[in-house]
Design an enzyme around this catalytic site. Structure first.
Site: not given
Length: 173
Positions: A119, A137-139
């Site tokens: 992202l 943010c999302h790993g």
């Protein structure tokens, strides 16, 4: 019957016609040139097209972040252990298969765009299970070659166009 003046010898009228056309063409070109020239990129855009990085002060194991076209660029001076670990990974274990050799020009230097391919976050260096990059943010986890190893990111960190201009300088872009 045709006269000799109408067959081949230029008259004053022919000269005036050609001269008027030439002056008109120069006038049109002088009006159009500024309109075409203003479409060229300005100096700040041309300056951002490439950036030069001095790598002489980057210690082995260190990651330096520079900006190019408004994006963070990670320049990593890899250790022999990091190079060996990156080369030892079987391609069938990678989501976006790429050899380490295809991602670097010189094995000890890795240059990647520092934007997560999930992202668009900026990953943190020397983090994660592979001591590469970790996107909090999302790993997403990247290895020391910038290849995606875990998490939702679909692709490896992008390698920008770059070249070594000397033993201590890299030009990106």
């Amino acid at each position: 019957m045709a006269t000799s003046a109408s067959l081949g010898e230029p008259s004053r009228r022919d000269f005036l016609f050609i001269a008027t056309g030439a002056v008109g063409a120069v006038g049109v070109a002088s009006v159009i040139w500024p309109l075409i020239d203003q479409m060229n990129p300005d100096a700040s855009t041309l300056a951002a097209a490439s950036t030069e990085v001095d790598i002489s002060n980057i210690a082995v194991g260190q990651i330096v972040t520079v900006k190019w076209r408004g994006k963070p660029i990670f320049v990593r001076h890899r250790t022999p252990k990091e190079i060996e670990a990156a080369r030892a990974v079987p391609l069938d274990q990678l989501r976006d298969p790429a050899t380490d050799a295809s991602r670097v020009e010189k094995p000890e230097w890795l240059v990647v765009i520092g934007i997560c391919t999930h992202l668009g976050c900026v990953p943190l260096g020397h983090q994660g299970a592979y001591d590469g990059w970790f996107c909090p943010c999302h790993g997403s986890v990247y290895d020391t070659s910038g290849r995606i190893r875990q998490g939702p990111a679909p692709y490896n960190l992008v390698v920008p166009i770059y070249k070594f201009t000397s033993a201590t300088k890299i030009t990106i872009g």
